[in-house]
Design a protein around this motif. Structure first.
Motif, mmCIF file in Angstrom:
data_model
loop_
_atom_site.group_PDB
_atom_site.id
_atom_site.type_symbol
_atom_site.label_atom_id
_atom_site.label_comp_id
_atom_site.label_asym_id
_atom_site.label_seq_id
_atom_site.Cartn_x
_atom_site.Cartn_y
_atom_site.Cartn_z
ATOM 1 N N LEU A 159 0.755 -1.129 -0.149
ATOM 2 C CA LEU A 159 0.012 -0.106 -0.135
ATOM 3 C C LEU A 159 0.804 1.333 0.017
ATOM 4 N N SER A 160 0.410 2.184 -0.662
ATOM 5 C CA SER A 160 1.280 3.605 -0.783
ATOM 6 C C SER A 160 0.800 4.176 0.301
ATOM 7 N N SER A 161 1.374 5.409 0.799
ATOM 8 C CA SER A 161 1.066 6.189 1.996
ATOM 9 C C SER A 161 -0.382 6.658 2.014
ATOM 10 N N SER A 162 -0.830 6.998 0.941
ATOM 11 C CA SER A 162 -2.033 7.516 0.823
ATOM 12 C C SER A 162 -3.414 6.210 0.859
ATOM 13 N N LYS B 233 -2.775 3.889 2.642
ATOM 14 C CA LYS B 233 -2.795 3.353 4.097
ATOM 15 C C LYS B 233 -3.666 4.006 4.900
ATOM 16 N N LYS B 234 -3.962 5.335 4.290
ATOM 17 C CA LYS B 234 -4.874 6.256 5.138
ATOM 18 C C LYS B 234 -6.494 5.398 4.917
ATOM 19 N N ILE B 235 -6.548 5.103 3.632
ATOM 20 C CA ILE B 235 -7.811 4.675 3.067
ATOM 21 C C ILE B 235 -8.093 3.329 3.415
ATOM 22 N N ALA B 236 -7.286 2.285 3.600
ATOM 23 C CA ALA B 236 -7.325 0.908 3.959
ATOM 24 C C ALA B 236 -8.328 0.553 5.088
ATOM 25 N N PRO B 237 -7.911 1.280 6.291
ATOM 26 C CA PRO B 237 -8.676 1.046 7.313
ATOM 27 C C PRO B 237 -10.335 1.050 7.273
ATOM 28 N N LEU C 38 -7.282 -2.180 -3.371
ATOM 29 C CA LEU C 38 -7.183 -0.748 -3.401
ATOM 30 C C LEU C 38 -5.638 -0.375 -4.068
ATOM 31 N N GLY C 39 -5.904 0.276 -5.125
ATOM 32 C CA GLY C 39 -4.771 0.461 -6.073
ATOM 33 C C GLY C 39 -4.539 -0.909 -6.636
ATOM 34 N N LYS C 40 -3.285 -1.359 -6.451
ATOM 35 C CA LYS C 40 -2.777 -2.785 -6.809
ATOM 36 C C LYS C 40 -2.785 -3.925 -5.963
ATOM 37 N N THR C 41 -3.185 -3.601 -4.703
ATOM 38 C CA THR C 41 -3.217 -4.507 -3.563
ATOM 39 C C THR C 41 -4.569 -4.906 -3.137
#
Length: 283
Positions: free
Chosen positions: A193-196, A198-202, A270-273
């Protein structure tokens, strides 16, 4: 702590353990260990005399060669971590010792009833790779207990079915999903996950929890409306949904009105993850 890489050495050690009538607990991993793995090890200590952690990045359960090659290999770091936890044995074999023939014509083990649906439909061949490597590890290590997290819920059911139908004398012990303070489930893939992101993932688990709370409150009524609203919330946050639905917790069939033991399964991008999570729903 013994670090064993060769099967012959492992065989000799397992014979010695069995001769001394000690029980074996296996925690099977692909390495790149995190706190979720540590919790499984701590659980294993409650059941077993000897703790064995396998570290093997299994090529047959990856969707693509690119994903397999980019998976983080952190053996040295993992060994340091496991030494602190007083693990007895690390089994870290090489691919050539596990897959003796061309993987395209290799012998595989499949659980047909559960391997081709949901995650298995989205990731063809993934669970065949999982069940095959687990059978190899079970045969080599001969554990009395094996420990799995509940985040990979479909995998957990597949493993339990495998144990039952192939007559293994192994008890499968599952542990609740371990989460960060923000609710995100621990996963080796979180590092992608990118830094941005990581804020969305939760928000994935927050929306899952909100959804299951509403379903329980409504006792299963208007479930389609609740799910559709939650899917829209996920999409607005930037998730691409593969799976977000309620299933019977034992067979993973679509929930019927008579089902009392259910589970909400989520698999999203989420993105490529790819992120997976779940929550039980018991009326």
């Amino acid at each position: 702590m013994n670090i064993i890489k060769k099967i012959k050495v492992l065989n000799k050690k397992i014979q010695e353990i069995k001769k001394n009538n000690k029980t074996i607990g296996l925690v099977a991993t692909m390495g790149n260990l995190h706190y979720g793995h540590i919790k499984l090890i701590l659980l294993a200590k409650k059941y077993s005399d000897v703790i064995i952690v396998s570290i093997f990045t299994n090529p047959t359960q990856f969707d693509s060669l690119i994903d397999y090659k980019k998976y983080p290999r952190t053996l040295k770091k993992d060994c340091t971590l496991l030494k602190k936890e007083n693990v007895d044995i690390i089994f870290a074999p090489e691919e050539k010792d596990i897959y003796l023939s061309d993987k395209k014509i290799h012998t595989y083990v499949k659980v047909p009833s559960l391997s081709n649906i949901l995650e298995g439909k989205s990731r063809p061949g993934h669970f065949i790779g999982v069940t095959t490597i687990l059978c190899k590890l079970f045969n080599l290590i001969q554990p009395n207990f094996s420990f799995f997290g509940e985040k990979d819920y479909q995998q957990l059911l597949i493993v339990k079915t495998l144990i039952k139908e192939l007559n293994y004398s192994i008890k499968i012990i599952s542990a609740p999903t371990i989460r960060l303070k923000n609710g995100l489930a621990y996963s080796s893939r979180n590092k992608y996950l990118s830094s941005s992101e990581k804020k969305i993932a939760p928000f994935l688990y927050k929306i899952i929890k909100k959804t299951t709370d509403k379903i329980i409150q409504k006792k299963g009524e208007n479930i389609k409306f609740i799910l559709n609203a939650s899917r829209k919330d996920l999409t607005k946050k930037g998730f691409i949904i593969d799976i977000f639905d309620v299933y019977n917790a034992k067979q993973l069939t679509k929930r019927s009105e008579n089902d009392k033991n259910n589970i909400l399964l989520a698999s999203v991008w989420l993105g490529k993850t790819r992120l997976i999570d779940n929550k039980k729903i018991i009326f």
